[in-house]
Design an enzyme around this catalytic site. Structure first.
Site, PDB file in Angstrom:
ATOM      1  N   LYS A 199      -6.881  -3.061  -8.354  1.00  0.00           N
ATOM      2  CA  LYS A 199      -7.616  -1.923  -8.660  1.00  0.00           C
ATOM      3  C   LYS A 199      -7.273  -1.416 -10.010  1.00  0.00           C
ATOM      4  O   LYS A 199      -8.157  -0.993 -10.757  1.00  0.00           O
ATOM      5  CB  LYS A 199      -7.431  -0.854  -7.498  1.00  0.00           C
ATOM      6  CG  LYS A 199      -8.213   0.470  -7.791  1.00  0.00           C
ATOM      7  CD  LYS A 199      -7.878   1.568  -6.688  1.00  0.00           C
ATOM      8  CE  LYS A 199      -8.566   2.606  -6.793  1.00  0.00           C
ATOM      9  NZ  LYS A 199      -8.385   3.910  -5.947  1.00  0.00           N
ATOM     10  N   GLU A 248       3.527  -6.963 -10.313  1.00  0.00           N
ATOM     11  CA  GLU A 248       3.440  -8.075  -9.430  1.00  0.00           C
ATOM     12  C   GLU A 248       2.247  -9.209  -9.935  1.00  0.00           C
ATOM     13  O   GLU A 248       2.334 -10.145 -10.140  1.00  0.00           O
ATOM     14  CB  GLU A 248       3.582  -7.944  -8.106  1.00  0.00           C
ATOM     15  CG  GLU A 248       4.688  -7.234  -7.623  1.00  0.00           C
ATOM     16  CD  GLU A 248       4.657  -5.715  -7.548  1.00  0.00           C
ATOM     17  OE1 GLU A 248       4.078  -5.066  -8.485  1.00  0.00           O
ATOM     18  OE2 GLU A 248       5.595  -5.029  -7.039  1.00  0.00           O
ATOM     19  N   GLY A 296      -6.865   1.939  -2.634  1.00  0.00           N
ATOM     20  CA  GLY A 296      -6.627   0.125  -2.800  1.00  0.00           C
ATOM     21  C   GLY A 296      -6.591  -0.289  -1.337  1.00  0.00           C
ATOM     22  O   GLY A 296      -7.029  -1.322  -0.867  1.00  0.00           O
ATOM     23  N   ARG A 297      -5.918   0.549  -0.257  1.00  0.00           N
ATOM     24  CA  ARG A 297      -5.766  -0.022   1.188  1.00  0.00           C
ATOM     25  C   ARG A 297      -7.256   0.330   1.924  1.00  0.00           C
ATOM     26  O   ARG A 297      -6.913  -0.372   3.125  1.00  0.00           O
ATOM     27  CB  ARG A 297      -4.567   0.797   1.876  1.00  0.00           C
ATOM     28  CG  ARG A 297      -4.540   2.172   1.876  1.00  0.00           C
ATOM     29  CD  ARG A 297      -3.271   3.054   2.318  1.00  0.00           C
ATOM     30  NE  ARG A 297      -3.324   4.404   2.052  1.00  0.00           N
ATOM     31  CZ  ARG A 297      -2.941   4.962   0.839  1.00  0.00           C
ATOM     32  NH1 ARG A 297      -2.771   4.271  -0.149  1.00  0.00           N
ATOM     33  NH2 ARG A 297      -2.909   6.076   1.083  1.00  0.00           N
ATOM     34  N   GLU A 343       1.447   4.096   4.418  1.00  0.00           N
ATOM     35  CA  GLU A 343       1.175   4.564   3.225  1.00  0.00           C
ATOM     36  C   GLU A 343       0.166   5.785   3.250  1.00  0.00           C
ATOM     37  O   GLU A 343       0.381   6.460   2.332  1.00  0.00           O
ATOM     38  CB  GLU A 343       0.575   3.303   2.200  1.00  0.00           C
ATOM     39  CG  GLU A 343       0.882   3.551   0.698  1.00  0.00           C
ATOM     40  CD  GLU A 343       0.504   2.493  -0.164  1.00  0.00           C
ATOM     41  OE1 GLU A 343      -0.943   2.200  -0.461  1.00  0.00           O
ATOM     42  OE2 GLU A 343       1.173   1.486  -0.645  1.00  0.00           O
ATOM     43  N   HIS A 352       8.612 -13.057  23.291  1.00  0.00           N
ATOM     44  CA  HIS A 352       9.735 -13.914  23.382  1.00  0.00           C
ATOM     45  C   HIS A 352      10.659 -13.382  22.158  1.00  0.00           C
ATOM     46  O   HIS A 352      11.427 -14.343  21.914  1.00  0.00           O
ATOM     47  CB  HIS A 352       9.263 -15.438  23.379  1.00  0.00           C
ATOM     48  CG  HIS A 352       8.545 -15.584  24.534  1.00  0.00           C
ATOM     49  ND1 HIS A 352       9.100 -16.192  25.426  1.00  0.00           N
ATOM     50  CD2 HIS A 352       7.432 -15.744  24.600  1.00  0.00           C
ATOM     51  CE1 HIS A 352       8.116 -16.680  26.615  1.00  0.00           C
ATOM     52  NE2 HIS A 352       7.129 -16.185  25.963  1.00  0.00           N
ATOM     53  N   LYS A 385       8.610   2.104  -8.646  1.00  0.00           N
ATOM     54  CA  LYS A 385       8.256   1.338  -9.878  1.00  0.00           C
ATOM     55  C   LYS A 385       8.749   1.756 -11.053  1.00  0.00           C
ATOM     56  O   LYS A 385       9.023   1.131 -11.954  1.00  0.00           O
ATOM     57  CB  LYS A 385       6.602   1.549 -10.025  1.00  0.00           C
ATOM     58  CG  LYS A 385       5.900   0.926  -8.903  1.00  0.00           C
ATOM     59  CD  LYS A 385       4.531   1.145  -9.004  1.00  0.00           C
ATOM     60  CE  LYS A 385       3.923   0.938  -7.589  1.00  0.00           C
ATOM     61  NZ  LYS A 385       2.041   1.242  -7.943  1.00  0.00           N
TER      62      LYS A 385
HETATM   63  O1  F6P Z   1       2.351   0.080  -4.311  1.00  0.00           O
HETATM   64  C1  F6P Z   1       1.272   0.805  -4.093  1.00  0.00           C
HETATM   65  C2  F6P Z   1      -0.111   0.673  -4.472  1.00  0.00           C
HETATM   66  O2  F6P Z   1      -0.717   1.288  -5.233  1.00  0.00           O
HETATM   67  C3  F6P Z   1      -1.113   0.397  -3.147  1.00  0.00           C
HETATM   68  O3  F6P Z   1      -1.498   1.364  -2.733  1.00  0.00           O
HETATM   69  C4  F6P Z   1      -1.948  -0.641  -3.668  1.00  0.00           C
HETATM   70  O4  F6P Z   1      -2.849  -1.251  -2.595  1.00  0.00           O
HETATM   71  C5  F6P Z   1      -1.168  -1.674  -4.428  1.00  0.00           C
HETATM   72  O5  F6P Z   1      -0.276  -0.795  -5.167  1.00  0.00           O
HETATM   73  C6  F6P Z   1      -1.984  -2.514  -5.431  1.00  0.00           C
HETATM   74  O6  F6P Z   1      -2.551  -1.670  -6.480  1.00  0.00           O
HETATM   75  P1  F6P Z   1      -3.535  -2.486  -7.436  1.00  0.00           P
HETATM   76  O7  F6P Z   1      -4.685  -2.986  -6.629  1.00  0.00           O
HETATM   77  O8  F6P Z   1      -3.870  -1.458  -8.289  1.00  0.00           O
HETATM   78  O9  F6P Z   1      -3.055  -3.698  -8.107  1.00  0.00           O
END
Ligand code: F6P
Length: 544
Positions: free
Chosen positions: A200, A206, A259-260, A345, A376, A509
């Site tokens: 987003k 990452e 995002g979620r 979250e 199990h 972060k």
């Molecule tokens: O770590 C939190 C967060 O902001 C989430 O809410 C989001 O889904 C994720 O990181 C990834 O964010 P982006 O889509 O901006 O890479």
């Protein structure tokens, strides 16, 4: 307008909680033979049985009154209409508009429709081979690089809808641990692989680290043509351009999609490539059916409202802290992980929308694995552990497909029987007398019975909700996700918190940015606490 709470829920529900804590589920079922009819609700092709929750009619009424008093219906309407209810970020919350909500402003619906046509057309072209690799061959594999909401939704959905996946094979890379990229990409041919960078913000460490690795991997095989194997799913067009992805390969969405909550947007492109645009539309329609139900059904028949109220009951009246989600559906293996982000979250907050501390404990610890596997592993603790764990059991009336003609029915009967048996065992347990009688019937001697009876006794009185759907297809999956999205929102309104921000992820972060340079230059540990500095030194020592 949301009504910010002035009184603790535990206080409001206290008399009901006291009454029900003094009773148990055996007694509640014995007192009322119509308990299933009274506490199960059917709507939008789903059945939810709340009768194995520790509630009675008066508690149910008190919960509905709480929903009224806290303005759940008004908050719902404000959200659907696009009011800026995400106050800490100054944004509207309009993921519902992505699945066809007529409540959203017209301009929003128009921009959503235009972008949806673009990304679904691209999905169709990838599937048909019209959007081809640099050599003109169709793509055989698609890799989605994203994390959190840019990974969990699509990854969960692609796994859930495996029998409907008839496009290129879709893979997911999320972790900044290089093993994720290595293990995924090493098995693929870059000449036949399309890479989607899903973020987003397009600033997530990452995702950008993995995207740079994937781009380099493509460049080794394709040189300057690597760009034809890349696309981006993002709201940040400047950053996607800076990364070198052409505007025609960028599929957008907007800040009013969290995002979620974004699997319904272009973040769903990997799902659309896997199952095809028509089935993706069915996925959206399933979610829309729940939105329409949420928008119109009276509170006492409103599935997401009732699920949210049971969440409040479990947490604030019964004092439970953990919530197991157990899909009796192997293909929903990633659904608990998806819900973890959605719920934890969204509702893992301690500050109300007006800045005061919350008046009651909020979000629960969500975890889960598919049944029967979970039985199990951790179910021992669910049945006989010291803490009571709330459980949602999800099960389909039918399974999708079978390996050999005639074999599927037997598997599915066992699956359904186990789902039901576990909720029975949780609710009613087994008394010591029953355990003794059973051992005696099995021929055990008195001494053995005395020794083992306490171990073979189950206290029971452990609550669960059972959710039944017809079969796990795109439409049903859309319904299940939307149901939990709204459940989480309903809880947030009652707690007086904002479900749509996530400030709690910021600190870690920021600190990682400060630790990173120290790992390559230990003279830069100044300002770090002694624990962190010591660990930096050990991790980056020459013999490491
Ligand atoms: O770590 C939190 C967060 O902001 C989430 O809410 C989001 O889904 C994720 O990181 C990834 O964010 P982006 O889509 O901006 O890479």
């Amino acid at each position: 307008m949301t009504t910010v709470p002035t009184r603790a829920i535990s206080d409001v529900l206290h008399p009901h909680a006291q009454r029900l804590k003094a009773s148990d589920l055996r007694a509640l079922f014995a007192q009322d033979s119509a308990r299933f009819d009274r506490f199960s609700v059917q709507a939008a092709g789903l059945l939810i049985d709340f009768s194995k929750e520790k509630i009675d009619a008066d508690a149910w009424q008190a919960l509905l009154a709480l929903a009224e008093a806290r303005g759940v219906a008004q908050a719902r309407d404000a959200q659907l209409a696009g009011e800026p209810i995400n106050a800490t970020e100054g944004r509207a919350v309009l993921h519902t508009a992505l699945r066809g909500g007529s409540w959203a402003p017209e301009q929003v619906r128009a921009e959503i429709d235009e972008e949806k046509q673009r990304f679904l057309a691209f999905a169709a072209r990838v599937r048909s081979g019209d959007a081809a690799s640099a050599s003109g061959e169709p793509f055989t594999d698609v890799v989605n690089i994203g994390i959190g909401g840019s990974d969990l939704g699509p990854a969960m959905a692609v796994r859930a809808l495996r029998p409907f996946c008839d496009g290129p094979t879709v893979h997911f890379i999320a972790n900044v641990d290089g093993a994720d990229a290595m293990d995924t990409l090493a098995a693929l041919d870059p000449k036949r692989t399309l890479v989607l960078v899903a973020s987003k913000t397009f600033t997530t460490l990452e995702t950008l680290t993995n995207a740079r690795t994937a781009r380099a991997w493509l460049e080794v095989a394709l040189g300057d043509a690597a760009g034809t194997h890349l696309a981006a799913l993002s709201t940040n067009r400047e950053a996607t351009a800076a990364f070198g992805i052409g505007a025609d390969r960028v599929f957008g969405f907007w800040d009013y999609v969290g995002g979620r909550y974004s699997v319904w947007s272009s973040i769903g492109l990997p799902v659309a490539i896997a199952i095809g645009p028509e089935r993706f539309e069915a996925f959206l329609q399933g979610a829309h059916a729940i939105d329409a139900h949420f928008a119109a059904a009276p509170l006492e028949e409103n599935l997401p409202v009732l699920l949210g109220l049971i969440g409040i009951w479990r947490r604030n009246a019964m004092g439970l802290t953990a919530h197991a989600v157990i899909p009796y559906e192997e293909r929903l293996a990633r659904f608990p992980a998806y819900l973890q982000q959605l719920d934890m979250e969204s509702n893992g907050k301690s500050t109300m929308t007006d800045g005061r501390p919350v008046l009651d404990p909020t979000g629960m610890i969500v975890f889960g694995e598919p049944g029967t596997n979970a039985q199990h592993s951790f179910f021992q603790l669910c049945h006989q552990g010291s803490d009571i764990i709330a459980m949602d059991v999800l099960v389909g009336r039918r399974s999708v497909g079978e390996l050999l003609p005639g074999r599927g029915a037997e598997h599915h009967r066992h699956l359904m029987a186990n789902a039901l048996a576990q909720t029975q065992a949780l609710a009613f347990g087994r008394t010591e007398e029953e355990a003794r009688a059973q051992m005696a019937a099995d021929g055990a001697d008195e001494q053995t019975i005395d020794r083992l009876a306490p171990h073979r006794t189950f206290a029971g009185d452990r609550p669960s909700t059972t959710l039944v759907y017809d079969q796990l297809d795109p439409e049903t999956l859309g319904k299940l996700i939307a149901l939990y999205e709204h459940k989480v929102f309903v809880e947030s309104v009652i707690w007086g918190i904002n479900a749509y921000d996530q400030w709690g992820v910021e600190l870690g972060k920021a600190l990682a940015k400060a630790v990173t340079p120290a790992l390559s230059d230990t003279t830069r540990t100044e300002g770090l606490d002694s624990s962190t500095a010591g660990l930096v030194a050990y991790l980056s020592a020459p013999d490491a």
